[in-house]
Design a protein around this motif. Sequence first.
Motif, mmCIF file in Angstrom:
data_model
loop_
_atom_site.group_PDB
_atom_site.id
_atom_site.type_symbol
_atom_site.label_atom_id
_atom_site.label_comp_id
_atom_site.label_asym_id
_atom_site.label_seq_id
_atom_site.Cartn_x
_atom_site.Cartn_y
_atom_site.Cartn_z
ATOM 1 N N THR A 99 38.332 54.271 32.519
ATOM 2 C CA THR A 99 39.559 54.528 33.271
ATOM 3 C C THR A 99 39.445 55.907 33.894
ATOM 4 O OG1 THR A 99 40.829 53.191 31.704
ATOM 5 C CG2 THR A 99 42.064 54.655 33.157
ATOM 6 N N TYR A 185 41.878 42.501 37.123
ATOM 7 C CA TYR A 185 43.165 42.146 37.722
ATOM 8 C C TYR A 185 44.316 42.520 36.792
ATOM 9 C CZ TYR A 185 46.941 39.342 39.684
ATOM 10 O OH TYR A 185 48.149 38.941 40.210
ATOM 11 N N CYS A 188 44.713 46.351 36.753
ATOM 12 C CA CYS A 188 45.292 46.831 38.013
ATOM 13 C C CYS A 188 46.783 46.529 38.073
ATOM 14 C CB CYS A 188 44.577 46.185 39.198
ATOM 15 S SG CYS A 188 42.902 46.796 39.490
ATOM 16 N N LYS A 189 47.174 45.364 37.625
ATOM 17 C CA LYS A 189 48.588 44.996 37.630
ATOM 18 C C LYS A 189 49.404 45.938 36.750
ATOM 19 C CE LYS A 189 51.607 41.033 36.695
ATOM 20 N NZ LYS A 189 51.643 39.612 36.221
ATOM 21 N N TYR A 191 48.585 49.147 35.773
ATOM 22 C CA TYR A 191 48.609 50.523 36.268
ATOM 23 C C TYR A 191 49.361 50.641 37.593
ATOM 24 C CZ TYR A 191 45.467 52.239 32.663
ATOM 25 O OH TYR A 191 44.935 52.626 31.460
ATOM 26 N N LEU A 192 49.367 49.600 38.400
ATOM 27 C CA LEU A 192 50.181 49.634 39.609
ATOM 28 C C LEU A 192 51.666 49.661 39.264
ATOM 29 C CD1 LEU A 192 48.302 47.159 41.985
ATOM 30 C CD2 LEU A 192 48.536 49.629 42.265
ATOM 31 N N GLN A 217 48.144 52.744 45.620
ATOM 32 C CA GLN A 217 47.034 51.808 45.488
ATOM 33 C C GLN A 217 46.134 52.215 44.336
ATOM 34 O OE1 GLN A 217 45.579 53.160 49.547
ATOM 35 N NE2 GLN A 217 43.607 52.791 48.545
ATOM 36 N N LEU A 218 45.159 51.346 44.068
ATOM 37 C CA LEU A 218 44.243 51.535 42.951
ATOM 38 C C LEU A 218 42.897 50.937 43.336
ATOM 39 C CD1 LEU A 218 44.789 52.676 40.009
ATOM 40 C CD2 LEU A 218 44.755 50.306 39.263
ATOM 41 N N ALA A 220 38.956 49.583 41.878
ATOM 42 C CA ALA A 220 38.332 49.009 40.688
ATOM 43 C C ALA A 220 36.870 48.699 40.988
ATOM 44 C CB ALA A 220 39.065 47.742 40.247
ATOM 45 N N ALA A 233 43.327 47.519 45.100
ATOM 46 C CA ALA A 233 44.502 46.785 44.613
ATOM 47 C C ALA A 233 45.764 47.480 45.093
ATOM 48 C CB ALA A 233 44.484 46.706 43.089
ATOM 49 N N CYS A 240 50.890 41.647 42.803
ATOM 50 C CA CYS A 240 49.666 42.452 42.793
ATOM 51 C C CYS A 240 48.579 41.746 43.597
ATOM 52 C CB CYS A 240 49.205 42.673 41.352
ATOM 53 S SG CYS A 240 47.631 43.543 41.205
ATOM 54 N N VAL A 242 44.557 42.049 44.803
ATOM 55 C CA VAL A 242 43.261 42.675 44.543
ATOM 56 C C VAL A 242 42.251 42.053 45.499
ATOM 57 C CG1 VAL A 242 41.471 43.162 42.847
ATOM 58 C CG2 VAL A 242 43.860 43.021 42.117
#
Length: 443
Positions: A99, A185, A188-189, A191-192, A217-218, A220, A233, A240, A242
Amino acid sequence: MAQSWARFCPNLNIPQYREPLSEEKKKELDQRADKLYKRAIGNQLYKSSEFSWEVSAWHDAFGLIMDDQGLRMDKRPYEFVEKDGTGQNVMKRRIPDATLGLKTYDEFDLKHGYECTVPDCKEDHSSKQPDKRLSKNRLRAMMHNRECGLVVDGVWGKTDLVFPFALYEAKKRASSFEAAEEQIYHACKTYLAMLDDLARNPDNVAEYQTEDSSRYQLFAFTSCGSYWQVYVAWNLLDRCHVETIWEGDVKEFSRAFDLICIVDQIHDYAVNNHRPFVMRHLEAWHARHEKSLEPVRSALRLDAAISEDSMSEDMESSDSDSDDENSDSSGQSYDFGVIASLMEFHSKLPEWFHLKESSKMTRQEKARQTRERNRKLRQSQDPNNRSPGKQRGRGRPAKAEVTKNEAPKRKRGRPPKTSSKSTKITKNSCIIRSSTRRQVNAT
């Protein structure tokens, strides 16, 4: 779609990205790409484990991010809410392979700041300087305040690695590619959602702080052996999204070079865009936290004023015993903890705290029930039907009692000679004995 909506998307035209760079930077990119390319070939040749692929990614691909004093990279879990079999909300945990987020600062860092050790360095280090908005103490206090309750770390209640900008998941074989995508996925969901909470207006969470606050945004990364993929993402219409923006096998030098250039661009995004975005939106949450503490501070100021008045009255009426007693009682002061407890400030903990504690108690209760069920199952399957009191406890069995030999032990050295003398048999004695035996038989 990512290039049209996302705030930032790396330049995938690598020759165009490389052209304006200095010769020194180009040489550095070539060396890093060559190192990544050769390491991938070696791992493939020797059939290395998944751990070796992770180590290669950390050092060869994300090395500059690890060395950045304003960022932090770690194999760190994140916690999320999910319904169990009974329909109750419980807290669960997953651990990505890496991370990448922002670093927080303690009082020592805030006091001394960042000092560059390179002599005659002309780079701008303003982005690496500690900022009080990322103070561990302030973030922790704000997170435990029910008026705010903003979770800043993947581990609820912690402030070590806050508001990630990228994730990484590694697998050894391509057959695990779908599992890696599913894990990315889900992370990302989660942390978003954390970034969405940050971008909200703390006074009215139904709206964002600014018109541009919703464009967070993010990034990965996944690697299945030497095959890498890069994702971006974002949230759109409460969903979400990606999207894969690049993929390639780093056993080819050109693809390894492309990956290094993309990682460097995401590194620049984290320093120049993501970190300022986070600190800018943290200001409103810190202000909300300070505002909620105002009643406590007012009580402290009132208590201090009463103490000063009582001290002045005590000096004027020092000869009167009754006045002394009144001044002692009125001059009693309380510290912050006492007044906060009187105002029930610490008892108003945020919802995430209660959910985490209840989930912890639920897990402990399930573990206790499992141990009890296993114990009863072992008792029912015991062929000797022994009572619980006669069962041997856990651990190594006791040694069997061995009777010691009461005979004296022989001392060290050569054994002693026997006292009885050996009889020497001669030829004459044999003849005499044989003749005597014949006479006895004749009679």
